[in-house]
Design a protein around this motif. Sequence first.
Motif, mmCIF file in Angstrom:
data_model
loop_
_atom_site.group_PDB
_atom_site.id
_atom_site.type_symbol
_atom_site.label_atom_id
_atom_site.label_comp_id
_atom_site.label_asym_id
_atom_site.label_seq_id
_atom_site.Cartn_x
_atom_site.Cartn_y
_atom_site.Cartn_z
ATOM 1 N N PHE A 20 18.913 14.324 34.048
ATOM 2 C CA PHE A 20 17.658 14.467 33.325
ATOM 3 C C PHE A 20 16.469 14.485 34.277
ATOM 4 C CE2 PHE A 20 20.692 13.121 30.277
ATOM 5 C CZ PHE A 20 20.335 13.766 29.113
ATOM 6 N N GLY A 23 16.407 17.925 35.631
ATOM 7 C CA GLY A 23 15.998 18.858 34.590
ATOM 8 C C GLY A 23 14.524 18.768 34.284
ATOM 9 N N LEU A 24 14.027 17.543 34.096
ATOM 10 C CA LEU A 24 12.626 17.389 33.712
ATOM 11 C C LEU A 24 11.704 17.770 34.866
ATOM 12 C CD1 LEU A 24 10.862 16.679 31.373
ATOM 13 C CD2 LEU A 24 10.965 14.289 32.004
ATOM 14 N N VAL A 27 11.342 21.342 34.717
ATOM 15 C CA VAL A 27 10.411 21.731 33.652
ATOM 16 C C VAL A 27 8.978 21.620 34.166
ATOM 17 C CG1 VAL A 27 9.492 21.043 31.397
ATOM 18 C CG2 VAL A 27 11.956 21.150 31.758
ATOM 19 N N MET A 37 9.960 29.249 30.043
ATOM 20 C CA MET A 37 10.744 28.048 29.756
ATOM 21 C C MET A 37 12.172 28.384 29.337
ATOM 22 S SD MET A 37 10.234 24.912 30.144
ATOM 23 C CE MET A 37 8.509 24.465 30.073
ATOM 24 N N VAL A 40 15.330 27.540 31.336
ATOM 25 C CA VAL A 40 16.046 26.262 31.375
ATOM 26 C C VAL A 40 17.435 26.401 30.757
ATOM 27 C CG1 VAL A 40 16.028 23.839 30.696
ATOM 28 C CG2 VAL A 40 13.928 24.921 31.460
ATOM 29 N N ALA A 282 21.676 21.276 35.570
ATOM 30 C CA ALA A 282 20.264 21.000 35.808
ATOM 31 C C ALA A 282 19.868 21.415 37.228
ATOM 32 C CB ALA A 282 19.976 19.519 35.589
#
Lengths: 424, 169
Positions: A20, A23-24, A27, A37, A40, A282
């Motif tokens: 995460f 991944g974040l 982002v 986006m 992703v 990710a």
Amino acid sequence: MISLGVAFGVLLAIGVPVAFAIGLASVVGILALDLRMVAVPTRMFTGIDSFVLLAAPFYIMAGEVMARSGITRRLIRFSMMITRNVPGGTAYACVVSAIMFSGISGTAVGDAAALGQIFIKEMPKEGYRVDYSAAVVVASSMMGPIIPPSVIMIIFSAVTQVSVIELFAAGVIPGFMLAASIAIVIFIQGLKGVLPRPTFKLEPGEGKRLIVDGLLILTLPVVIIRGASSGIFTTTEAGGIACLYAVLLGVFVFKQLTWRDIWETLIATAQISASIYLVLAASEVMSWVMTRGGITDHVREFGALFGGNKVLFLLGIAVALTLIGTFLEPGPAVILFVPLLMPAVKLLGVDPLQFAMVVILTLTLGLITPPVGVCMFVVCRIANINIWQLFAKTWPFFVAETIVIILLCLVPGFSNWLPYVLKN
Amino acid sequence: MHRAIFGFATGLSRVCEVLAALLVGAAITINLAQVLWRYILNDPLEWSEEVMRYTMVWVAFLAGSAGVFRGEHMAAGMLGNIESALVKRILHYAILVSMLIFSAVLAWWGTRYGFDTGQVSPAAQIPMEIPYLAVGFGGILMVIKLICLLLLPIEMVPQPGGMRPEDIA
């Protein structure tokens, strides 16, 4: 780019799970660079939709089945039998077991958990200190991903197109070098104080049975390497065959594996594979964002630092990845950095297999160094000590293993001789 | 109320895990079948590789979402040895909210992208929505579980694997 890096650092530091955090942070990078986006989910999908990567769950499963079917215990008894007459025999037995177990399991964590359960409990009974026993286990677990099969090599292959089976073959010699380096450290420590003598006793008739069992188990890695390198089946298929072989051994030969065990193995395989796959997925997003953000130029500058010297380049990579490996898992590190470095590798004429071994060994070493390293956590939990107590005993092994990495940087033959021989 | 939420999230995770385990079993069977058909029946399967790949994508998101609730994903966490209960509370919610944001991105963009294709896979002729939707569906499952975790008091939240505060102290 900077926002991505900062976000990643902060998220990791506060304890967001790695998948995460990666991944974040991606982002954040997408927002900062004003990218789409929808990349992703698309990049995540392509990141794990790979035939090469498909091999990973099968080897994870094979390792899990082996651990439950009494194979671990047999391998360990077998190793103890070999080293029973030497002072410090049980410490050496841990190294020998790790070599054999690594021929079945594909991860360092798998080795650390399986060997730790037994050696960290048994060695103190003979008079070893608990922290020392844990250090021997954690140092030995390094062989898991180096001696084939290896999940990290599968990942490496997925991002570079270097053949998995050549990587597997390339790992054999460095794997034995690691084993030798650990044994040398144990030997030197044995010179200082007397290492406890093994209390191992063979039961009547056990010796012959252990040899037969050992040979049955060790057939598997040989079948994988020979079968896949001669093109009879792919490495992924070899993984399936490994599962089948492990189940058959457990059910019919050792008669220890139940249906319930097999079901639990499937659950465990799903869990372990999923956590690896999500991190990889990710990482694929982050890798894409980093490329869009122009990281390639920075890497080119890094490559130019070494003025075309192969050895300096490899040593430089080893230093950089040691730092990265202390806080990042090998899987994501390979996905994020290896594709960036591959052009420099080709440009300098470095053998990709040698490069692979240096990268994989260095990153794996990160699993046993503080502050973050999953093998350490596993072992610490079994031994009930903290990571700094562990590292106080691990560092001589760490130094020895670093020397192995330096040797790999200097001599390409350690990595590419065996794959070459097997190919011809 | 809390017990009901806990029970619901545990049950949902279990269902995801069981499905994922069955899919792993299917993947292994297909893998072995592939070898069998090629050598014994001399009739290589064309669809097997693709199906295995898509199966594993689903495994990743189903079992991955179960791991979210159990706190099984690997985390690093360098602030684990902080004693203050307030800071611990803040970190706890910061972690869950960060995970929730990313899962929401997956859920939203994953389903939009999943429904958007109209293609079929090259070998097995499966509509591509089926593998693609794993991402969005996984995102939705993660969002549900993370909301459950946010609603539960800290004591009831399963503790994250990977590292405990005392490992680092």
